[in-house]
Design an enzyme around this catalytic site. Sequence first.
Site, PDB file in Angstrom:
ATOM      1  N   LYS A   1       0.830  -1.217   0.000  1.00 44.16           N
ATOM      2  CA  LYS A   1       0.000   0.000   0.000  1.00 44.16           C
ATOM      3  C   LYS A   1       0.861   1.262   0.000  1.00 44.16           C
ATOM      4  O   LYS A   1       0.471   2.264  -0.587  1.00 44.16           O
ATOM      5  CB  LYS A   1      -0.976  -0.020   1.177  1.00 44.16           C
ATOM      6  CG  LYS A   1      -2.024  -1.110   1.009  1.00 44.16           C
ATOM      7  CD  LYS A   1      -3.408  -0.705   1.430  1.00 44.16           C
ATOM      8  CE  LYS A   1      -4.400  -1.760   0.934  1.00 44.16           C
ATOM      9  NZ  LYS A   1      -5.733  -1.620   1.435  1.00 44.16           N
TER      10      LYS A   1
ATOM     11  N   LYS B   1      -2.680  -9.172  -7.253  1.00 47.48           N
ATOM     12  CA  LYS B   1      -4.004  -9.472  -6.704  1.00 47.48           C
ATOM     13  C   LYS B   1      -5.087  -8.567  -7.295  1.00 47.48           C
ATOM     14  O   LYS B   1      -4.846  -7.382  -7.526  1.00 47.48           O
ATOM     15  CB  LYS B   1      -3.902  -9.257  -5.187  1.00 47.48           C
ATOM     16  CG  LYS B   1      -5.129  -9.574  -4.394  1.00 47.48           C
ATOM     17  CD  LYS B   1      -4.888  -9.257  -2.919  1.00 47.48           C
ATOM     18  CE  LYS B   1      -5.310  -7.854  -2.568  1.00 47.48           C
ATOM     19  NZ  LYS B   1      -6.427  -7.745  -1.640  1.00 47.48           N
TER      20      LYS B   1
ATOM     21  N   LYS C   1     -10.206  -3.998  -5.209  1.00 42.19           N
ATOM     22  CA  LYS C   1     -11.306  -3.070  -5.530  1.00 42.19           C
ATOM     23  C   LYS C   1     -10.827  -1.631  -5.696  1.00 42.19           C
ATOM     24  O   LYS C   1     -11.506  -0.830  -6.333  1.00 42.19           O
ATOM     25  CB  LYS C   1     -12.427  -3.174  -4.493  1.00 42.19           C
ATOM     26  CG  LYS C   1     -12.024  -2.886  -3.065  1.00 42.19           C
ATOM     27  CD  LYS C   1     -13.239  -2.926  -2.154  1.00 42.19           C
ATOM     28  CE  LYS C   1     -13.110  -3.877  -0.984  1.00 42.19           C
ATOM     29  NZ  LYS C   1     -11.975  -3.687  -0.087  1.00 42.19           N
TER      30      LYS C   1
HETATM   31  N1  AQP Z   1      -8.115 -10.858  -4.928  1.00 38.49           N
HETATM   32  C1  AQP Z   1      -8.651 -11.453  -3.877  1.00 38.49           C
HETATM   33  N2  AQP Z   1      -8.850 -12.792  -3.900  1.00 38.49           N
HETATM   34  C2  AQP Z   1      -9.414 -13.425  -2.833  1.00 38.49           C
HETATM   35  N3  AQP Z   1      -9.813 -12.772  -1.713  1.00 38.49           N
HETATM   36  C3  AQP Z   1      -9.633 -11.453  -1.659  1.00 38.49           C
HETATM   37  N4  AQP Z   1      -9.916 -10.522  -0.719  1.00 38.49           N
HETATM   38  C4  AQP Z   1      -9.532  -9.304  -1.160  1.00 38.49           C
HETATM   39  N5  AQP Z   1      -9.015  -9.398  -2.384  1.00 38.49           N
HETATM   40  C5  AQP Z   1      -9.048 -10.721  -2.734  1.00 38.49           C
HETATM   41  C6  AQP Z   1     -10.552 -10.837   0.544  1.00 38.49           C
HETATM   42  O1  AQP Z   1     -11.671  -9.975   0.674  1.00 38.49           O
HETATM   43  C7  AQP Z   1     -11.865  -9.684   2.047  1.00 38.49           C
HETATM   44  C8  AQP Z   1     -12.083  -8.225   2.227  1.00 38.49           C
HETATM   45  O2  AQP Z   1     -10.926  -7.526   1.949  1.00 38.49           O
HETATM   46  P1  AQP Z   1     -10.800  -6.038   2.442  1.00 38.49           P
HETATM   47  O3  AQP Z   1     -11.778  -5.194   1.775  1.00 38.49           O
HETATM   48  O4  AQP Z   1     -10.846  -5.965   3.914  1.00 38.49           O
HETATM   49  O5  AQP Z   1      -9.351  -5.624   2.067  1.00 38.49           O
HETATM   50  P2  AQP Z   1      -8.363  -6.132   1.019  1.00 38.49           P
HETATM   51  O6  AQP Z   1      -7.932  -7.520   1.344  1.00 38.49           O
HETATM   52  O7  AQP Z   1      -7.284  -5.093   0.967  1.00 38.49           O
HETATM   53  O8  AQP Z   1      -9.227  -6.144  -0.327  1.00 38.49           O
HETATM   54  P3  AQP Z   1      -9.011  -5.282  -1.625  1.00 38.49           P
HETATM   55  O9  AQP Z   1     -10.105  -5.605  -2.556  1.00 38.49           O
HETATM   56  O10 AQP Z   1      -7.619  -5.468  -2.132  1.00 38.49           O
HETATM   57  O11 AQP Z   1      -9.234  -3.828  -1.075  1.00 38.49           O
HETATM   58  P4  AQP Z   1      -8.349  -2.536  -1.269  1.00 38.49           P
HETATM   59  O12 AQP Z   1      -8.181  -2.397  -2.745  1.00 38.49           O
HETATM   60  O13 AQP Z   1      -9.121  -1.450  -0.639  1.00 38.49           O
HETATM   61  O14 AQP Z   1      -7.064  -2.818  -0.568  1.00 38.49           O
HETATM   62  C9  AQP Z   1     -10.667 -10.235   2.806  1.00 38.49           C
HETATM   63  O15 AQP Z   1     -11.046 -11.457   3.422  1.00 38.49           O
HETATM   64  C10 AQP Z   1      -9.660 -10.480   1.741  1.00 38.49           C
HETATM   65  O16 AQP Z   1      -8.779 -11.524   2.053  1.00 38.49           O
END
Ligand code: AQP
Length: 332
Positions: free
Chosen positions: A111, A196, A199
């Site tokens: 990040k 990965k 969102k």
């Molecule tokens: N690419 C992924 N594949 C499988 N699981 C995923 N998760 C996130 N991306 C993937 C799972 O979604 C849950 C919620 O995640 P989060 O919103 O708390 O944060 P994150 O892991 O940082 O998800 P993002 O989409 O990557 O968000 P941003 O872009 O805001 O950082 C978790 O259980 C995570 O493992």
Amino acid sequence: MSRILSAIQPSGTLTIGNYLGALKNFVELQDEHDCLFFIVDQHAITVPQDRLELRKRIKELTALYLACGLDPNKATIFIQSEVPGHTQLAWMLTCNTSMGELERMTQYKDKVQKQTAKGQGISAGLFMYPVLMAADILLYDVDFVPVGDDQKQHVELTRDLAERFNNRFGETFKVPEVWIPKRGARVMSLQEPTKKMSKSDDNPRNFVLMTDEPNVIRKKIKSAVTDSDGVIAYDRQNKPGISNLLDIYSAFTSESIESLVARYEGCGYGQFKSDLAEIVVAELEPIQQRMKELLKSNVIDEVLDAGAKRANQLAFKKVKKVEHKMGLGRKK
Ligand code: AQP
């Protein structure tokens, strides 16, 4: 009955990565466990957010939880910032966490890179994110934390913090186990399949959103990056694009990768992608429809009020216990 907890940040509209790695599994877990599923808006503000957008996304995420099948009669659904115990416990844990432990966190390093590339500063909140997450978990004496692969390191840190606290101050926290789904644990970006799917990615072609229109879903999947040898085979290292699509296919349908590879032997990528797109559309369309109906009703507020009430009751007790152990406040 074991207790399970998991949460999602309202940092953007959810992708199929969040769905397969988290939400879809929540729905299966709620029948057999005492589940707490919440929306971590305080985690979302570790990077800059537009105030009104954030509010909107919190509501949409609750609607999505319900539209995907989370049942407020089975699971406690709430918003993190409506339960002050999360930040109260986070501070007490912060004082028992070393800088070095946090500096090692892979997601923090990723990040920092992302924020720097955007020309944005790094908040202290981003650095403290894993401690707030540990507080989220340890407040509720949970047995299992279902997360995608990317969050495993944070749950491991949570376990370390719980054990350290218990050793120093006496038995206080249950040490949680991480629970990684068999399928969909790491959905990769469609255009850059070695990173990965996220969102908050700036390129919308990298992800499929839960709210994407059917034709947008078809277009994104059909234009996903693959390779030039045209053979449908699973090899994460050398064929990351098609392997990722196989993983997504398998996670949506529960058909094993081996069976998919055998079934599509001799087929081109075009046919495979087109079938996958229809599978994704068929699963997401009814969810999108239910989500729209929920957003027009009062159900969301009712669910969140009831969820916050129960979560606050549980959290308050734990915060008081930890304050007592650490010698804060007065003895009454
Ligand atoms: N690419 C992924 N594949 C499988 N699981 C995923 N998760 C996130 N991306 C993937 C799972 O979604 C849950 C919620 O995640 P989060 O919103 O708390 O944060 P994150 O892991 O940082 O998800 P993002 O989409 O990557 O968000 P941003 O872009 O805001 O950082 C978790 O259980 C995570 O493992």
